[in-house]
Design an enzyme around this catalytic site. Structure first.
Site, PDB file in Angstrom:
ATOM      1  CG  HIS A 136      -1.993  -1.089   1.173  1.00 30.94           C
ATOM      2  ND1 HIS A 136      -2.458  -1.649   0.003  1.00 30.94           N
ATOM      3  CD2 HIS A 136      -2.672  -1.728   2.174  1.00 30.94           C
ATOM      4  CE1 HIS A 136      -3.364  -2.558   0.279  1.00 30.94           C
ATOM      5  NE2 HIS A 136      -3.511  -2.638   1.577  1.00 30.94           N
ATOM      6  CG  HIS A 209      -7.513  -0.344   2.416  1.00 30.17           C
ATOM      7  ND1 HIS A 209      -8.208  -1.045   3.372  1.00 30.17           N
ATOM      8  CD2 HIS A 209      -6.468  -1.126   2.066  1.00 30.17           C
ATOM      9  CE1 HIS A 209      -7.595  -2.185   3.593  1.00 30.17           C
ATOM     10  NE2 HIS A 209      -6.534  -2.269   2.814  1.00 30.17           N
ATOM     11  CD  GLU A 345      -8.065  -3.452  -0.347  1.00 30.08           C
ATOM     12  OE1 GLU A 345      -6.889  -3.150  -0.587  1.00 30.08           O
ATOM     13  OE2 GLU A 345      -8.369  -4.378   0.421  1.00 30.08           O
TER      14      GLU A 345
END
Ligand code: BGC
Length: 381
Positions: A136, A209, A345
Site C-alpha cells: 500500500h 481502502h 479494493e
C-alpha cells in the site's frame, strides 16, 4: 376569534398533511458540501473534514488527510440512513495506527514482492513494511499525507484532491502528479475518479481502502457477496501472487452466485484460506479493458442494504478484516473485532511490476493514468 383560530389550525394541519404525503421531490434536501477543521497532524499540518450531502440525505465525510472517507451513510429498507464504514473519530487515531480505514492508497495498492522491481532495465528498491514486502505505498503512503482539497458545489457535490509525490518518494521513480475526485451522486453512489501523470517511467496502482459493514454493527459473515469473476490469484505465505490465474469453480473462492461471506471462510482444508487467514485475495475479471463494468454486489439481509461496485480496473481485492483483533477503538467507542468490516479494493493485480504477464501498471511521461470506481447504495424490501 374561535373560528379564526380553528381555520388557522386546520390550514396548518393541511400543510402538515400535504408535507407528510408529499412527493419525493418535496422530501428532498438541498445538496451541499461543507468544510470544518479535523485537527492538526503530529508535524503541525492542519487537516480539514468535508461533509458532502446529496438531495436524498446520503452523507460522506472525507478528510484531506490521506483522502480518508471518515464516514458514509446508506439507507436501509425503511429509508434509515446509517454509517456503513469503519473508522475513527479523531485525526490522531488515523495517524497513529490505522489499518488503512477509508484511505486512498498509492503509489501502489497491495503488494510488490520484496519491495523490488525492474523497469527499463533499472532496478528500484522500495520501502518494505509487510513481511519483507512493500504494501500500500510503503511506510508513508498516500494514506498518510495531506492532500490539497478543492470542494465543488452542485447537485452532485464533489471533492477534488491533489497531491504531488516527489521523485524517489518511498523509492518510486518520477514526480507523480495525482488527482482524486470523490463525487456524491444523485443516485446514492460515491464515485471515485483517479488520474496521474509522471515525468519519468514509473508504476502506479491507486485504490481506496474503505472497510464496510452494511449492518453498521457486528461481524460481516452474514453479508451476501456476488463477484463477477471466474478466476482469482493464489498467493504464497507472504500474500504475493504465485502468477497463476486459478478458476474459482469448485473452490471456496467461487462467489459467482450470491453467497454469505462467512459460509466457507474457515475452510481449514484450503491452503489459500490458511495463508490469508480468511479471504485476502485478488479476483480478476475476464474483461480487462479500461471500461466501467459492474463487478460486485453485497447484500446485508437484516437491514436490506445493498452495495454495488463498478470499476474500470481489472481486479478487486476482497479482504475480510482478518487482521482486525479488537485492539482498535473506533467511531463512538466501538471496538473492531476480527471480521467486523470487509474491503472491496478495485485495483490492478498485486505485484504486477514483477509479473510481466499481468496487465501492465507502468506509466510513462506523456501518458495519463485513469481509473474510476463507483460504490452504489440501495436497499431491498
Ligand atoms: C491487504 C491485507 C492487509 C489489509 C490492511 C489489504 O488490502 O490485502 O493483507 O492486512 O489491506 O493492511
Amino acid at each position: 376569534m374561535r373560528t379564526l383560530t380553528l381555520t388557522f389550525l386546520s390550514s396548518l394541519l393541511g400543510v402538515a398533511l400535504l408535507n407528510s404525503c408529499g412527493s419525493n421531490q418535496e422530501n428532498k434536501q438541498k445538496a451541499m458540501i461543507e468544510k470544518s477543521a479535523f485537527g492538526t497532524t503530529a508535524d503541525g499540518q492542519a487537516a480539514d473534514l468535508y461533509t458532502l450531502r446529496n438531495a436524498e440525505g446520503m452523507e460522506a465525510r472525507i478528510t484531506n488527510f490521506g483522502g480518508v472517507i471518515v464516514s458514509l451513510t446508506a439507507p436501509d429498507r425503511n429509508g434509515n440512513y446509517q454509517d456503513v464504514t469503519l473508522g475513527f473519530d479523531s485525526l490522531a487515531s488515523y495517524e497513529k495506527g490505522s489499518p488503512y480505514f477509508g484511505s486512498l492508497i498509492g503509489r501502489y495498492g497491495n503488494r510488490i514482492a520484496k519491495g523490488r522491481f525492474t523497469l527499463d532495465g533499472k532496478q528500484y528498491t522500495l520501502a518494505t513494511n509487510n513481511m519483507g514486502n512493500h504494501l500500500h505505498g510503503g511506510i508513508k503512503g498516500f494514506d498518510k499525507v495531506i492532500w490539497n482539497a478543492q470542494p465543488i458545489e452542485g447537485e452532485e457535490p464533489a471533492l477534488k484532491l491533489t497531491y504531488t509525490s516527489k521523485d524517489g518518494e518511498e523509492g518510486y521513480p518520477g514526480n507523480l502528479a495525482v488527482e482524486v475526485t470523490y463525487t456524491l451522486q444523485k443516485d446514492n453512489s460515491l464515485k471515485i475518479d483517479y488520474k496521474a501523470t509522471t515525468d519519468k517511467p514509473t508504476v502506479v496502482n491507486l485504490t481506496n481502502h474503505s472497510y464496510f459493514n452494511l449492518a453498521g454493527k457486528g461481524d460481516i459473515l452474514g453479508h451476501e457477496l456476488t463477484l463477477n469473476a471466474d478466476r482469482f490469484l493464489p498467493v504464497d505465505q507472504t500474500l504475493i501472487p504465485t502468477g497463476e490465474l486459478k478458476p474459482v469453480a469448485g473452490t471456496v473462492f467461487d462467489f459467482t452466485k450470491s453467497t454469505p461471506m462467512g459460509a466457507r471462510i474457515n475452510d481449514s482444508t484450503d491452503t489459500q484460506i490458511k495463508y490469508g487467514l480468511g479471504y485476502d485475495h485478488a479476483w480478476v475479471f475476464s474483461d480487462t479493458s479500461n471500461t466501467l463494468k459492474q463487478v460486485a454486489t453485497v447484500y446485508e439481509p437484516t437491514t436490506g442494504r445493498v452495495m454495488e461496485v463498478s470499476t474500470t480496473e481489472p481486479a478487486i481485492q476482497f479482504y475480510t478484516g482478518n487482521f482486525l483483533d479488537g485492539t482498535l477503538t473506533g467511531k463512538g467507542g466501538v471496538t473492531y473485532a476480527k471480521r467486523t468490516g470487509f474491503c472491496l479494493e478495485t485495483e490492478h493485480y498485486p505485484d504486477s511490476p514483477n509479473l510481466p504477464k499481468f496487465p501492465s501498471t507502468t506509466l510513462r511521461p506523456g501518458e495519463t493514468y485513469q481509473s474510476t470506481t463507483i460504490y452504489t447504495f440501495s436497499a431491498r424490501k
